[in-house]
Design an enzyme around this catalytic site. Structure first.
Site, short mmCIF file in Angstrom:
data_model
loop_
_atom_site.label_atom_id
_atom_site.label_comp_id
_atom_site.label_asym_id
_atom_site.label_seq_id
_atom_site.Cartn_x
_atom_site.Cartn_y
_atom_site.Cartn_z
N PRO A 235 12.45 24.73 63.60
CA PRO A 235 13.04 25.38 64.78
C PRO A 235 14.36 26.08 64.43
CG PRO A 235 12.47 23.08 65.24
CD PRO A 235 12.35 23.27 63.77
N GLY B 1 35.87 31.28 72.06
CA GLY B 1 37.07 30.54 72.42
C GLY B 1 36.93 29.03 72.40
#
Lengths: 71, 71, 71, 71, 71, 71
Positions: C2, C11
Site C-alpha cells: 500500500p 505547518g
C-alpha cells in the site's frame, strides 16, 4: 525510495508493461544510483475519453483509427 | 481538509473498503484533531500487472497464488 | 504494497508527522493485514493559498487567525 | 504546460466529458493566458465504493438512489 | 502522451535532474515507441520528514548521515 | 465531490490563484451541476527544473527569459 507513476493510454500488453517497468527501474538505478528493490513503478492507464490535450478528448482525435503506437 | 489517497491492489470487498475508509478517517481525527466530515479518503486500486517493485510486475511475482492478504 | 498519500496544510511539527505516519501505517496493518514494512506514507503538504473549497482559497477564509487544528 | 486532473464519480457520458475537458481548458486559457494546446486534462473517475467523506463510503450514503447530478 | 511523475527525495542537483528527465524520456521512446515531444516528466521532490516506510519517517532513519545516493 | 488538481509552474500571484480557483469551481458547477461547496481545487506548483517536455527541463528551455504567461 523512488516512486514512479507512468500515465499512458489503456491497451498495452502485459509483455509491454513488463518491459516498461523493467526499463524505468533500470533507468532509476543507472541515473540515481538507487537499488532496484527500492524502486516502485505504477502504470496508471487512462481511457481515451478521459484525456484531452487542447480541449479535445483523445478519443475524438483519433476516431476510426486503431491503437497508435506510443500514446 | 485532509485528503487521503490509499493505493492498494484490486480485489478487496466492500466490507473491507468500508472498514478501511472509517479507520483512516478515525486516525486523522485522533492524530490531527480534524473533524471527520473534513476528511476525504480515496481508495485507488491498481491491477497487479500495473505495479512493480524492483522492476518485476506484481502479477509476475505471485503467479499461481491466490490473493494474498494485505497487499 | 500500500502507498498512502496524505494531503494536509503545511505547518505541522515533525513530532506530529511522526505520529501521523506511524498511526496510518498501524491502521493499514490492522485493517488490511499488510506488513508494516510494505506500507509507504507520503505527507504532501499544501500552502493555504493553493487549496480552495467552494471557490475560496483557504488563506482567504481564515485571515487573521492562527493555524487551526486538524486542517 | 498546465496539467489538470479532475477526480469525479464514474458514470458521466462522453458528451459531458467532452464539455468538461473543453470548459476546463478554456478556463485555463482565460485566467492564466496559456495556449490551449499546452493544457492537458485528465478525467480520473472513481467508483462510489472507493470514495469516502466523513468515513462513510459514497456508495453507502446514497443507497437506492439514482446517479445524482454533479457528484 | 505519456505523463511520468518521479517522486524522489529532495536534494539532487540540476545536472542530475537533467540527466533523469532525459533518460526517462528516452526510456519511454525506446519501449513504447512514443515521440519524445509527447513525453512529460515531473520530478516531485519530497522532504525526508514527509516520507515514511514501515511507519518511520525517512529523516528519523538516517539521522546524522549525509545524503545517500539514489534515495 | 469533485477534486481538481491544477499543476502549473511556480510564480503566480495570490490574485491569480484566487481567480483560478474561483473560475475552475464555477466551471465544475456550470458543466457538471455540482454545488460549489463540494468542489476542492488544489494548485500544485512545480519548479521549472522539475518539469520536462521532450526530455528537456523547463528551466533549460527558457534560460534568460522572464516568467512567461500561462505556463
Amino acid at each position: 525510495m523512488p516512486f514512479v507513476t507512468v500515465q499512458i493510454a489503456k491497451g498495452h500488453s502485459i509483455e509491454k508493461k513488463r518491459e516498461l517497468a523493467k526499463a524505468i527501474t533500470d533507468t532509476l538505478v543507472a541515473t540515481m544510483g538507487t537499488k532496484p528493490e527500492w524502486v516502485t513503478v505504477h502504470i496508471d492507464e487512462f481511457e481515451r475519453d478521459n484525456w484531452a490535450v487542447g480541449g479535445t478528448l483523445h478519443s475524438d482525435k483519433h476516431k476510426g483509427r486503431h491503437l497508435e503506437k506510443g500514446v
